[in-house]
Design a protein around this motif. Structure first.
Motif, PDB file in Angstrom:
ATOM      1  N   ASN A 109       0.879  -1.164   0.000  1.00  0.00           N
ATOM      2  CA  ASN A 109       0.000   0.000   0.000  1.00  0.00           C
ATOM      3  C   ASN A 109       0.918   1.215   0.000  1.00  0.00           C
ATOM      4  OD1 ASN A 109      -1.671   2.143   0.485  1.00  0.00           O
ATOM      5  ND2 ASN A 109      -2.872   1.104   2.072  1.00  0.00           N
ATOM      6  N   ASN A 110       0.995   1.870  -1.140  1.00  0.00           N
ATOM      7  CA  ASN A 110       1.887   3.016  -1.292  1.00  0.00           C
ATOM      8  C   ASN A 110       3.334   2.684  -0.911  1.00  0.00           C
ATOM      9  OD1 ASN A 110       2.072   5.543  -2.289  1.00  0.00           O
ATOM     10  ND2 ASN A 110       0.994   6.552  -0.610  1.00  0.00           N
ATOM     11  N   ARG A 112       4.517   0.341   1.007  1.00  0.00           N
ATOM     12  CA  ARG A 112       4.742  -0.429   2.235  1.00  0.00           C
ATOM     13  C   ARG A 112       3.910  -1.706   2.195  1.00  0.00           C
ATOM     14  NH1 ARG A 112       9.197   0.788   4.571  1.00  0.00           N
ATOM     15  NH2 ARG A 112       8.421  -0.290   6.414  1.00  0.00           N
ATOM     16  N   GLU A 114       1.287  -4.217   2.726  1.00  0.00           N
ATOM     17  CA  GLU A 114      -0.042  -4.201   3.341  1.00  0.00           C
ATOM     18  C   GLU A 114      -0.387  -5.601   3.834  1.00  0.00           C
ATOM     19  OE1 GLU A 114      -3.265  -1.892   1.532  1.00  0.00           O
ATOM     20  OE2 GLU A 114      -4.489  -3.717   1.559  1.00  0.00           O
ATOM     21  N   HIS A 115      -0.031  -6.590   3.025  1.00  0.00           N
ATOM     22  CA  HIS A 115      -0.294  -7.975   3.416  1.00  0.00           C
ATOM     23  C   HIS A 115       0.717  -8.898   2.761  1.00  0.00           C
ATOM     24  CE1 HIS A 115      -2.503 -11.513   4.628  1.00  0.00           C
ATOM     25  NE2 HIS A 115      -2.356 -11.977   3.401  1.00  0.00           N
ATOM     26  N   ASP A 140       0.296  -3.009  -5.836  1.00  0.00           N
ATOM     27  CA  ASP A 140       0.170  -1.994  -4.777  1.00  0.00           C
ATOM     28  C   ASP A 140      -1.265  -1.460  -4.776  1.00  0.00           C
ATOM     29  OD1 ASP A 140       2.380   0.409  -3.455  1.00  0.00           O
ATOM     30  OD2 ASP A 140       0.233   0.750  -3.583  1.00  0.00           O
ATOM     31  N   THR A 141      -1.921  -1.514  -3.632  1.00  0.00           N
ATOM     32  CA  THR A 141      -3.345  -1.134  -3.582  1.00  0.00           C
ATOM     33  C   THR A 141      -3.534   0.358  -3.872  1.00  0.00           C
ATOM     34  OG1 THR A 141      -3.215  -0.829  -1.188  1.00  0.00           O
ATOM     35  CG2 THR A 141      -4.009  -2.938  -1.963  1.00  0.00           C
ATOM     36  N   TYR A 156       9.777  -6.932   7.662  1.00  0.00           N
ATOM     37  CA  TYR A 156       8.437  -7.507   7.775  1.00  0.00           C
ATOM     38  C   TYR A 156       8.504  -8.957   8.270  1.00  0.00           C
ATOM     39  CZ  TYR A 156       3.611  -8.709   6.648  1.00  0.00           C
ATOM     40  OH  TYR A 156       2.305  -9.110   6.733  1.00  0.00           O
TER      41      TYR A 156
ATOM     42  N   GLU B 119      -4.927 -11.761  -2.442  1.00  0.00           N
ATOM     43  CA  GLU B 119      -4.732 -10.313  -2.591  1.00  0.00           C
ATOM     44  C   GLU B 119      -4.033  -9.928  -3.892  1.00  0.00           C
ATOM     45  OE1 GLU B 119      -4.498 -11.946   0.191  1.00  0.00           O
ATOM     46  OE2 GLU B 119      -5.487 -10.792   1.781  1.00  0.00           O
TER      47      GLU B 119
END
Lengths: 254, 254
Positions: A109-110, A112, A114-115, A140-141, A156, B119
């Motif tokens: 997400n941007n 980074r 997200e999942h 990337d969302t 992570y 995802e």
């Protein structure tokens, strides 16, 4: 004891050329991992010259558009081919290693994470198989597509797996100040680090040494220590895995 | 409109040889997909001769042991190399296709999918990118390791993505009874199907036609129709994608 070991793209490849591996370095790294193998080890490698140039050419950092969409596959394939060399070298050294590709199991997400799907990795660790992940191009969302650096991946994974120790094998002796290794860094030193670090040599779209240290500082603040060390110096990987490394920069929270 | 299209390993490879692709068939399949491309399409392909022989040699169906552990990488690499050919052919036909590898994003429980990370796939579909998945060797929470068939994958994806239609492109004209195509099958016909189906020709560790139909019958019971058709017959993939296919076996719940 869960250990995350990252081997920098600069150790495994020639960053100033396009898709140029260093097969002897890859084989040596694999032998060292084999020599000091611990049961719960995750390996992460950077893309080095496999992927960075493609990512730059197709401007993947700009997000998804008609030009960048054509760059996802060549970027992914390039780093995957480096990953295959690393996994093969490990297998040839007797290590049960398997590839795990972030494009398949992760979204940003941007920029980074997200999942990230941890199930396959967790299962490999239980079977004493070494999952081998890598920096990658990832959906990337927010921006459609983005670059996941090996360094963000290490941080992570360290959190998700509650790692005991993280090793960052680079082509320098540690974090340097005027040419000398800083022996220890704590999260409180972040401003100092910002001012002393300059970019690495060669093309690196993921931020070079500063991005690396910022990730590790945050990790140290959460109780996971890491060591930045020279993985080009034979024997250092073995020493790190045996928790017997007397050089490099220790980044810890206490 | 979400469509899942599976192209059988028998269409893309020579199942009686080891790792033998049919490059012209792969190129034609890619052209047909390109010709009738819809915005939310997921492609799945079988392993065919890429992976089945390796999976059998290393007895991956027995679960994880000292012998099978050595077979995970060669099996995965074999089917991945077929996947790369399919993705490359699609890209050459102008389709924005990307690989997704089940070993990275999926785990089984005693041979059935326990979890698959959707995802990245969902994000690709939003970007009108075609994710291309494949039968694979996958970690298994009960047996350590197992085989995920393209057919089970199709059924899982169809449910997870609430697909509107599923297409199963094979090397026969549909589900056959005494050499003639059964035009329509409903979940109530499952006993009949058991009795008429015999195994496919060649080595297939994932169950051949019967396994395929059982998955599709269950899916039909949940309201997702599928068509088993001959994907070796030029034009049939285009017709299926345009919902204009007048042949094959329709498996539906109503």
């Amino acid at each position: 004891m869960t250990i995350i070991l990252k081997i920098g793209g600069s150790v495994l490849t020639d960053k100033n050329k396009v898709s140029a591996a260093k097969p002897e370095a890859i084989a040596r790294v694999a032998r060292e991992v084999s020599e000091a193998l611990s049961p719960r080890l995750v390996l992460v490698h950077g893309a080095g010259s496999f992927g960075h140039h493609q990512a730059k050419e197709y401007r993947l950092k700009d997000g998804l558009n008609d030009w960048s969409i054509k760059g996802i596959l060549p970027t992914h394939n390039a780093v995957k081919s480096l990953n295959a060399m690393v996994v093969d070298a490990l297998q040839m050294s007797g290590v049960d290693a398997l590839p795990v590709h972030p494009l398949s199991n992760c979204i940003l997400n941007n920029g980074r994470i997200e999942h990230m799907c941890m199930e396959a990795i967790t299962r490999m660790l239980r079977a004493e198989i070494v999952p081998v992940l890598h920096g990658d191009v990832v959906m990337d969302t927010a921006k459609g597509v983005g670059i996941l650096s090996g360094d963000q991946l290490v941080a992570y994974l360290a959190r998700a797996l509650k790692a005991d120790r993280v090793g960052i094998g680079t082509n320098v002796d540690g974090v340097l100040r005027n040419g000398s290794v800083i022996r220890e860094l704590k999260p409180a030193n972040i401003r100092e680090v910002e001012s002393i670090l300059s970019g690495s040599v060669g093309v690196d779209v993921t931020g070079g040494m500063y991005g690396k240290i910022a990730e590790l500082m945050a990790l140290a603040g959460e109780g996971i220590p890491s060591v930045v060390f020279n993985a080009e110096k034979p024997g250092n990987i073995v020493k790190f895995l045996r928790d017997d490394l007397a050089e490099g920069t220790l980044i810890s929270g206490d």
